[in-house]
Structure formats: C-alpha cells, structure tokens
Design a protein around this motif. Sequence first.
Motif, PDB file in Angstrom:
ATOM      1  N   HIS A 141       4.539  29.351   9.755  1.00  0.00           N
ATOM      2  CA  HIS A 141       4.795  27.956   9.389  1.00  0.00           C
ATOM      3  C   HIS A 141       6.062  27.888   8.541  1.00  0.00           C
ATOM      4  CE1 HIS A 141       0.853  26.935  10.895  1.00  0.00           C
ATOM      5  NE2 HIS A 141       0.241  27.690  10.004  1.00  0.00           N
ATOM      6  N   ASN A 142       7.014  27.067   8.960  1.00  0.00           N
ATOM      7  CA  ASN A 142       8.256  26.868   8.225  1.00  0.00           C
ATOM      8  C   ASN A 142       8.435  25.396   7.892  1.00  0.00           C
ATOM      9  OD1 ASN A 142      10.148  29.498   8.290  1.00  0.00           O
ATOM     10  ND2 ASN A 142       8.938  29.422  10.172  1.00  0.00           N
ATOM     11  N   PHE A 143       8.573  25.094   6.606  1.00  0.00           N
ATOM     12  CA  PHE A 143       8.842  23.737   6.143  1.00  0.00           C
ATOM     13  C   PHE A 143      10.215  23.719   5.471  1.00  0.00           C
ATOM     14  CE2 PHE A 143       4.256  24.169   6.173  1.00  0.00           C
ATOM     15  CZ  PHE A 143       3.818  22.982   6.731  1.00  0.00           C
ATOM     16  N   ARG A 144      10.976  22.670   5.744  1.00  0.00           N
ATOM     17  CA  ARG A 144      12.315  22.563   5.151  1.00  0.00           C
ATOM     18  C   ARG A 144      12.604  21.113   4.793  1.00  0.00           C
ATOM     19  NH1 ARG A 144      17.757  21.697   7.080  1.00  0.00           N
ATOM     20  NH2 ARG A 144      16.848  21.223   9.115  1.00  0.00           N
ATOM     21  N   LEU A 145      13.163  20.912   3.621  1.00  0.00           N
ATOM     22  CA  LEU A 145      13.619  19.598   3.186  1.00  0.00           C
ATOM     23  C   LEU A 145      15.068  19.760   2.740  1.00  0.00           C
ATOM     24  CD1 LEU A 145      12.964  16.606   2.532  1.00  0.00           C
ATOM     25  CD2 LEU A 145      12.327  17.368   0.227  1.00  0.00           C
ATOM     26  N   SER A 146      15.973  19.004   3.369  1.00  0.00           N
ATOM     27  CA  SER A 146      17.393  19.152   3.049  1.00  0.00           C
ATOM     28  C   SER A 146      17.996  17.812   2.655  1.00  0.00           C
ATOM     29  CB  SER A 146      18.154  19.734   4.242  1.00  0.00           C
ATOM     30  OG  SER A 146      18.228  18.804   5.303  1.00  0.00           O
ATOM     31  N   TYR A 147      18.997  17.919   1.788  1.00  0.00           N
ATOM     32  CA  TYR A 147      19.752  16.750   1.359  1.00  0.00           C
ATOM     33  C   TYR A 147      21.228  17.107   1.411  1.00  0.00           C
ATOM     34  CZ  TYR A 147      22.050  13.461  -1.804  1.00  0.00           C
ATOM     35  OH  TYR A 147      22.914  12.547  -2.341  1.00  0.00           O
TER      36      TYR A 147
ATOM     37  N   VAL B  97      21.712  20.826  -0.057  1.00  0.00           N
ATOM     38  CA  VAL B  97      20.577  21.502  -0.701  1.00  0.00           C
ATOM     39  C   VAL B  97      19.453  21.643   0.317  1.00  0.00           C
ATOM     40  CG1 VAL B  97      18.882  21.425  -2.556  1.00  0.00           C
ATOM     41  CG2 VAL B  97      21.176  20.540  -2.954  1.00  0.00           C
ATOM     42  N   ASN B  98      18.896  22.849   0.389  1.00  0.00           N
ATOM     43  CA  ASN B  98      17.757  23.112   1.262  1.00  0.00           C
ATOM     44  C   ASN B  98      16.627  23.729   0.454  1.00  0.00           C
ATOM     45  OD1 ASN B  98      18.357  22.788   4.372  1.00  0.00           O
ATOM     46  ND2 ASN B  98      20.244  23.518   3.413  1.00  0.00           N
ATOM     47  N   ALA B  99      15.483  23.071   0.460  1.00  0.00           N
ATOM     48  CA  ALA B  99      14.266  23.649  -0.115  1.00  0.00           C
ATOM     49  C   ALA B  99      13.354  24.023   1.041  1.00  0.00           C
ATOM     50  CB  ALA B  99      13.583  22.649  -1.043  1.00  0.00           C
ATOM     51  N   TYR B 100      12.742  25.190   0.975  1.00  0.00           N
ATOM     52  CA  TYR B 100      11.980  25.654   2.133  1.00  0.00           C
ATOM     53  C   TYR B 100      10.793  26.510   1.717  1.00  0.00           C
ATOM     54  CZ  TYR B 100      14.567  30.020   1.364  1.00  0.00           C
ATOM     55  OH  TYR B 100      15.092  31.157   0.810  1.00  0.00           O
ATOM     56  N   SER B 101       9.890  26.674   2.667  1.00  0.00           N
ATOM     57  CA  SER B 101       8.771  27.601   2.483  1.00  0.00           C
ATOM     58  C   SER B 101       8.414  28.194   3.841  1.00  0.00           C
ATOM     59  CB  SER B 101       7.550  26.893   1.879  1.00  0.00           C
ATOM     60  OG  SER B 101       6.971  26.001   2.820  1.00  0.00           O
ATOM     61  N   GLN B 102       7.864  29.396   3.809  1.00  0.00           N
ATOM     62  CA  GLN B 102       7.403  30.068   5.021  1.00  0.00           C
ATOM     63  C   GLN B 102       6.059  30.724   4.743  1.00  0.00           C
ATOM     64  OE1 GLN B 102       8.865  33.877   6.041  1.00  0.00           O
ATOM     65  NE2 GLN B 102       8.648  33.633   8.252  1.00  0.00           N
ATOM     66  N   ASP B 103       5.137  30.543   5.665  1.00  0.00           N
ATOM     67  CA  ASP B 103       3.827  31.197   5.606  1.00  0.00           C
ATOM     68  C   ASP B 103       3.679  31.990   6.898  1.00  0.00           C
ATOM     69  OD1 ASP B 103       1.227  32.012   5.267  1.00  0.00           O
ATOM     70  OD2 ASP B 103       0.337  30.026   5.523  1.00  0.00           O
ATOM     71  N   PHE B 104       3.715  33.311   6.777  1.00  0.00           N
ATOM     72  CA  PHE B 104       3.783  34.194   7.949  1.00  0.00           C
ATOM     73  C   PHE B 104       2.665  35.223   7.902  1.00  0.00           C
ATOM     74  CE2 PHE B 104       5.242  38.305   9.645  1.00  0.00           C
ATOM     75  CZ  PHE B 104       5.575  37.966  10.945  1.00  0.00           C
ATOM     76  N   ARG B 105       2.042  35.436   9.054  1.00  0.00           N
ATOM     77  CA  ARG B 105       1.029  36.492   9.176  1.00  0.00           C
ATOM     78  C   ARG B 105       1.082  37.056  10.588  1.00  0.00           C
ATOM     79  NH1 ARG B 105      -4.528  37.280  10.605  1.00  0.00           N
ATOM     80  NH2 ARG B 105      -5.501  38.887   9.303  1.00  0.00           N
ATOM     81  N   THR B 106       1.126  38.378  10.698  1.00  0.00           N
ATOM     82  CA  THR B 106       1.134  39.026  12.004  1.00  0.00           C
ATOM     83  C   THR B 106       0.119  40.159  12.013  1.00  0.00           C
ATOM     84  OG1 THR B 106       2.600  39.912  13.724  1.00  0.00           O
ATOM     85  CG2 THR B 106       2.932  40.737  11.497  1.00  0.00           C
TER      86      THR B 106
END
Length: 710
Positions: free
Chosen positions: A294-300, A313-322
């Motif tokens: 899951h990748n979320f990004r908020l940019s201005y 500006v980019n704020a982001y998060s990643q939730d990764f599982r393999t």
Amino acid sequence: MKKIKIIYLLILMPFFGFAQEKINSQEKVNELDDIIITASRKKESIKEVTSSVTIVGEKKIQTQSVVNSNISSILQYTVPSLATSSNQTSNYGQTLRGRPFLVMIDGIPQSTPLRNGGRDVQVIDAASIERIEVIKGGTSIYGNGADGGIINYITKKSRQDKIVSGAVQFGLATQPATFTESLGYRTSVSLNGKQKRFDYVLGFTYDRSGLLKDANSVNIAPNYSLANMNTYNGLIKIGYAISEKQRIEASYIGYASKSFLNQDIKIGEWGVTPSIGIEISDRPGTPEGTPRNHNFRLSYSNSEIWKGTSLNVNAYSQDFRTVFFYDKVQFLNGGQSNVKSNKIGLRANFDSRLISKADYKAEIIYGLDLLQDATVQKLEDGRFWTPQMNMQNTAPFALIKFDALEKFTIKIGARYENIRVKVDDFNTLPILNTKTNTYPQSIFVKGGNLEYNALVWNMGVRYNILPAISIFSSYSQSFSINEIGRILRSATTSVVSKLPTDPIIVENYEVGLAGAPVKWFNYEVASFSSTSKLGASSVQKPDGSYVMQRAPERIWGYEAVVNFKPSAYLSFGGSYAWIEGKVDNDNNFSYEKYINGARIMAPKVTGYIQIQPLKNWDVELSALHNFERDRFDPNATTNKYSFNEGPVPSYTVFNVSNSYIINKHFKTSLGVENLFNKDYSPNIAWWMARNQDFVKSSGRRATLQIQYSF
C-alpha cells in the motif's frame, strides 16, 4: 485439436480486417517527449542530464506488456545494463550496472534496504505506469540504496478535458501446447477526466495466471513461481489546482499477489536435469506472494512560493509485506519466511533561480528528506529470523545547476546522510549446517543503536555541440547501509555493535556521447566504472550458511543504444551492454577475483524491428541475445561450482507483438513470448550453481487482448 485450430483462427482474424478508423487521438498511445523528472528532482530535458538515462515510454510498455506484463521482463528488453530477469517473483540477481538499485513509485521508495527481499521491482502492475525513468550509475539524489542507479515508475495522469474517459481491457494468455492447463486471463479498467480544477485517474487490474511450462511442456519448479498467481492492482489519483501556480494531489496505489499453485519441487541436478513441479493435493504453508503493498502520497506544488523560488513537497507512506516459499529443510521443523516493512517519509524540494537571462541561467535545487523505516523478517509461525529494525534517515541536500546558450550544462551537488538504526534484542534462528547436517544452537544477541553519517557528492557536465553529438560526463557518489538484516540473522557475536555493518559508499564515473545526426537516427554510447572500498556480495560458507562478503570492489563496462526510423512505417534498433567486476579479497589492491554472477550480468544484446503492414496494424519483433560468462573454476575435489559462480551459457530468444485498431473504440492485440519455443534456462539457474535452483524458462506463450476505449 480441431477446437484449438478454431481458437487460433479467432485470435488471428482481427489482424486481417479492413478497419478504416483509428481510436480517438487522445486515446492513441504515443511515445513521451524527452522531459524527465528523476535525474534532478525537477522537470528538465534529457539534453540537460549529465548522466546516462533510459526512458521507457507508455507505448513501449504496452507493446512489451502484450508479450509479458511482468515488469522485470519488460525492463530486461528496454534497459541495456540491467541484468536479465529470473522469470520469478523475486528479482534477486537483476542488478543495474553490477550493483543494487533503488526502486520508486512516483518518488516513493519501494526497496527494503534493511532486509532486501528481492521483491521491489514487482510491486506495481504495468497498466498503472505512464513511463519508467531509469537513472544509471550510483547516485545519492534520492538517498540510501541507489548504488547501481534508480528505477522510478511514474504512474498515469489525466490527459483529458472530458469529465469521464477511459478504457476497458480483457486478455487471455496460454501456452499453446498445454492450452487448458496454462490458460490465464487478465482484465483492467481505467478512468480519467477533468472537471474545472479537479482531475482524477482511477484504475484497477486483475491478473490470474495459469500454469507455466517449459519448452517441453513440463511444469517449471514452484519455488518463486509466477504460475497460478492472482495479482491485484489499484490506482487512485485525485488532483486539485488551487490556483495557476499551486496544485495539490493525493494518490493511493495498492498491489497484492497470491499464489494458488499446489505443486512441490522435484529437485534435479545442476546443469543436467532441471528441477520441476509435481502436483500435490495441498502445498504446505501459506500462499506465496506479496499480500500487500500500500502506497499513499500527498503532494503540494507551488511554482512561485516566493519570488524566483518554487516548492514541491511529498508526504508518503508504504505498508509492504511479502511471503516466500515454504522450506522443509533450511529451518528446524520447516518454515516459511516473510519480510514486513513500513515507511513514513517526507521530501521537501525547493528550486530557486539565481540567474535568469536569455543565454545564461543558474539555479539551486535544495531541500530535506526524512524517512522512517521499520523492517523485520519472521517465519509465518512467528519465529524471528531478524530482529525488529527501526531506521531514521535525515538528509539535507543541494544541487547547483548552470546552463549556457542552451548547449552547456554544469551540475554540482551534495547530500548529507544521517542514518540511525535501532535493533531489538533477539535470538538467532537455527539454520541447517549442510556440512554436518545439523542445526546449530541459537545464540542471544544484545541489540543496540547503529549510526552512520556521510557527505556524498555529485558533479556532471554536458555539452550539446551539435544535434549530431553531445558529450556528457559525471562523477557521483552513492551511500547505502549494508543489508543489516542479512548480517544480523547470521550473527556469531552476542553484541550488535560488534557486527560488520559498515555502510557502502560507491564512487561512480561515466563519460558518454549521444546525438541525432539525422531525424531518423539517434544513438547513445557510455563508458562507466564504479569503485567501493567496502563492497558487499552474498557468498556461501563451508557450513552452508550465507554471509555478506565485505571487500573492495571495482566494476567497469560500457553500453550502446541505437534507433533508426527511416519511414513512418518502419523503425528498428537495439542495445548492447558489457559489464565486468573484480573484488580484492586480500585488500592489497590486486583485485584478484571476479565478482560472481549474482552481481555481474553476462553481456547482452537486444534488438527490435517495428513495421506497419497496414494503416491500422502495428507489428514489433524483438529479440534478446545473452552471451556466455565463464569466470570461475569448479572445486578441484568435488568438481562443483561455488554458490553464485556457475558458468552462464549463451542463448537467443524472440518475441512478437501485434496491435490492430478495429475502429475508434476497439483495439485488439496479440503477443507471443519465446516465439520459436527456445529450450533454455534463465541466467540465475546457471550462476547460482545449486540443484534446486536449476530450472527452465517458459516455453512459447501467447497473449490475446481486446480493448474498448471511450
């Protein structure tokens, strides 16, 4: 047999129609122009880039996707110095210029440097990608992990002024010799549009693959297999233009894959008999794959936050599982490992104009990157293979760029890396000692804090002398923390701070020529080398365990790309890449031993020819020739090669892709991978030099797609 013939006729019929109308111009897929954003973290022409860059445009992605939608496969045909694909869920061994690379989606890092699971290339579906920007050679512009370069997937954006437009696509893929068993299907839906200041892109793709067979119609071994895999991919991107100068955008990209393959491996003999898959009623463990990314990004962005300065500006998060395959031997009582990584980050990028005249321009690009990464590798039953690792990365940076007469560009930049890693206390996991056939005792390792600091530089120059010739040269440093998780899980000391976790600093040098002497011909040639005082390669100890070898390294090579388009109906071209590397095990500057196959690819040539037999019919024939690489001798006693040192033989494989525009709404495509049903093994099967990993590549495989656009 009669049914199969009828199916083939139905597949081929669309290519012999006489449609007179093409899809609306806004839906036609064109190659993108030469504007890129990855090389300097801002939009610029490729004529201003001081290093070698490959841009894989949307048309090329779609053409290759008809043959094979797996991104690793697409990249091996389009990026010269990228090693060939393993045809697996893992991209282990697929290095760029002999070193690991950083994978990003719209600037969001996907790689897991604390414990590299080799799944970062295949974390998004090709249907969501507008273009792929590949920056070759070590660089620090985006931070930790780009020793070999950067692969940045740029997702699709809205191109329409209509409120709603889009496309629906459905496809079937199978291997003709085993039609029913190998049958898989793929469907995707995409919507995009604009309404006043709002714009959006929505997309969803579902892919269900069938069994994969080799050229002799035998099941390919199930470990890391792409066979019988359900894959899901979603894209949501919403933008709002606050004003002519300001924009805000939010996006979500979700990817998941899950195997439903019920096969066990029948281990063969390396170089003689391939390992294959045998049917079983229920495969042990949990389904292999990547359950979530899951990748979320908020940019201005503001093109003039104050006079002469823009901000992004980019704020982001990643939730990764393999999840990897179930191993009955390596772990005591069996087990199945997984890697979990959670990232939260912020990138702030300013661009200030220092000089802005007709013939001379100067600017400074500067900002701050913040990243927090929590990574752990466990077994599915809860046993820790690595401890919990928490990394905090703070990195200010600056780059000065000077342009003169639209011909001469100079760049000088620096980045300061501060990385802190907190490691929890843990007990090592007993791993089979293949020499004694026993499981050693677990040892307790006291956790602690690790800190790394480095100031890394980059500089480059480009001189566009004439359209026929441009010269570019660059020096850049990259900084990467070594794969701490792999070191920790094989720890033999009881204190983390005593482990050899020194970072990797790579110095990269490149010089090249590029140009377009005439409108129908362009080329690029580059020579490169990279050195590291303390490199890292995976090697196997006599007891069967795997460790990171730390020693000085030197890698060098060259690559060339040519493209010809003598008419609107014909284009052709290709690329060649040769890379070599040596390691100085004795630390005496002799560089006496070659670097193994997990890092250094065999030389390769790619080629393509595109023709347009009819107004609405496009055909591309592509080929890849892999040269041999034989740099190591077998053990004098056992006559066996060490891990990752097996010789790689040569092979050539051909693919074909067709697309036919039926009318303004419908387009159909047919692709055939391994057109001549070549019987061969991927390079990884050879250089790993292990019985269980000696597998075959897929035989001939055909894909039919139909697309409705509106």
